[in-house]
Design an enzyme around this catalytic site. Sequence first.
Site, PDB file in Angstrom:
ATOM      1  CG  ASN A  73      -4.175  -0.772 -12.562  1.00  0.00           C
ATOM      2  OD1 ASN A  73      -4.026  -1.044 -11.367  1.00  0.00           O
ATOM      3  ND2 ASN A  73      -3.464  -1.368 -13.509  1.00  0.00           N
ATOM      4  CG  ASP A  81      -9.000  -6.630 -23.608  1.00  0.00           C
ATOM      5  OD1 ASP A  81      -9.617  -7.657 -23.256  1.00  0.00           O
ATOM      6  OD2 ASP A  81      -8.980  -6.196 -24.768  1.00  0.00           O
ATOM      7  CB  VAL A  82      -5.296  -7.429 -17.847  1.00  0.00           C
ATOM      8  CG1 VAL A  82      -4.291  -7.023 -16.781  1.00  0.00           C
ATOM      9  CG2 VAL A  82      -6.323  -8.392 -17.267  1.00  0.00           C
ATOM     10  CG  ASP A  83      -2.095  -3.946 -17.000  1.00  0.00           C
ATOM     11  OD1 ASP A  83      -2.717  -3.430 -16.055  1.00  0.00           O
ATOM     12  OD2 ASP A  83      -1.205  -4.801 -16.846  1.00  0.00           O
ATOM     13  CB  ALA A  94       7.746   7.236 -11.602  1.00  0.00           C
ATOM     14  CD  GLU A  95       4.325   1.975  -9.292  1.00  0.00           C
ATOM     15  OE1 GLU A  95       3.386   1.679  -8.549  1.00  0.00           O
ATOM     16  OE2 GLU A  95       5.204   1.159  -9.611  1.00  0.00           O
ATOM     17  N   GLY A 121       0.768  -1.230   0.000  1.00  0.00           N
ATOM     18  CA  GLY A 121       0.000   0.000   0.000  1.00  0.00           C
ATOM     19  C   GLY A 121       0.802   1.285   0.000  1.00  0.00           C
ATOM     20  CG  HIS A 158       1.214  -1.756 -15.433  1.00  0.00           C
ATOM     21  ND1 HIS A 158       0.971  -3.016 -14.936  1.00  0.00           N
ATOM     22  CD2 HIS A 158       2.226  -1.883 -16.322  1.00  0.00           C
ATOM     23  CE1 HIS A 158       1.806  -3.862 -15.511  1.00  0.00           C
ATOM     24  NE2 HIS A 158       2.570  -3.209 -16.350  1.00  0.00           N
ATOM     25  NE  ARG A 183     -12.802 -14.022  -9.888  1.00  0.00           N
ATOM     26  CZ  ARG A 183     -11.573 -13.833  -9.440  1.00  0.00           C
ATOM     27  NH1 ARG A 183     -10.967 -14.753  -8.722  1.00  0.00           N
ATOM     28  NH2 ARG A 183     -10.930 -12.721  -9.675  1.00  0.00           N
TER      29      ARG A 183
HETATM   30  C1  GRF Z   1       2.939  -1.130  -7.574  1.00  0.00           C
HETATM   31  O1  GRF Z   1       4.117  -1.361  -8.260  1.00  0.00           O
HETATM   32  C2  GRF Z   1       1.818  -0.936  -8.552  1.00  0.00           C
HETATM   33  O2  GRF Z   1       2.208  -0.306  -9.713  1.00  0.00           O
HETATM   34  C3  GRF Z   1       1.443  -2.335  -8.867  1.00  0.00           C
HETATM   35  O3  GRF Z   1       1.538  -3.016  -7.633  1.00  0.00           O
HETATM   36  C4  GRF Z   1       2.488  -2.349  -6.802  1.00  0.00           C
HETATM   37  C5  GRF Z   1       1.783  -2.011  -5.524  1.00  0.00           C
HETATM   38  O4  GRF Z   1       2.646  -1.449  -4.593  1.00  0.00           O
HETATM   39  N1  GRF Z   1       0.179  -2.399  -9.531  1.00  0.00           N
HETATM   40  P1  GRF Z   1       2.061  -0.814  -3.260  1.00  0.00           P
HETATM   41  O5  GRF Z   1       1.181  -1.872  -2.602  1.00  0.00           O
HETATM   42  O6  GRF Z   1       1.296   0.415  -3.609  1.00  0.00           O
HETATM   43  O7  GRF Z   1       3.263  -0.524  -2.419  1.00  0.00           O
END
Ligand code: GRF
Length: 206
Positions: free
Chosen positions: A108, A149-151, A179-180, A12, A110, A66
């Site tokens: 999302n 479709d994933v991503d 960067a995220e 997280g 990625h 599911r």
């Molecule tokens: C991140 O790298 C995100 O891009 C990917 O899963 C990871 C999650 O990291 N989808 P965190 O739980 O936010 O530390």
Amino acid sequence: MLKVAVLVSGGGTNLQAILDAIDEGRITNAQVDVVISNNPGAYALERAKGHGIEALCISPKDYESRAAFNEAFLAKLDSYQVDLVVLAGFLVVIPEQMIARYRNRIINIHPSLIPSFCGKGFYGLKVHEAALGYGVKVSGATVHFVEADVDAGAIVMQRAGSVEDGDTPESLQARVLKAEHEILPLCVKLLCEGRVAKEGRKVYIR
Ligand code: GRF
């Protein structure tokens, strides 16, 4: 005040980046109302509780099928009536009914520059192993809308970064994670301010 749900499976740190942005006043018109995980042991749930945010677990493992999980998951999310759903390291494929109901309201994060090193099976260190194995010179992070479709949904924002000689999957992951942590809260802010316009696959920031 817009209501946000954050869906998580692990540590997280991206959730934390959003909470920090709210606490520090960089996001002013949104609040995280609920954090949902499929993993009862996800540290992200502790982060949420520490912030006084409702944190709950719903796992496919606890349902007979599911379809039953998908129905319960959608009902649970709906009960919070959120404006935006953020997948921040959520390792469950989003049910189609959820995508249909929240279309253009689910994003999302990625850890690669989509369309490279993404899709089914590209998660965690696997993404960075694949990027290094290919020999790319840049990688980075992508925030995109979620489609079946994933991503593969329209890209909201990307941040590129260099791949250095001697990088390991772990060192590249750590750089991309920074960067995220920059672009995910920024996208939440822009979306909540109504500054994101989407025309087909093209997304414009106003
Ligand atoms: C991140 O790298 C995100 O891009 C990917 O899963 C990871 C999650 O990291 N989808 P965190 O739980 O936010 O530390």
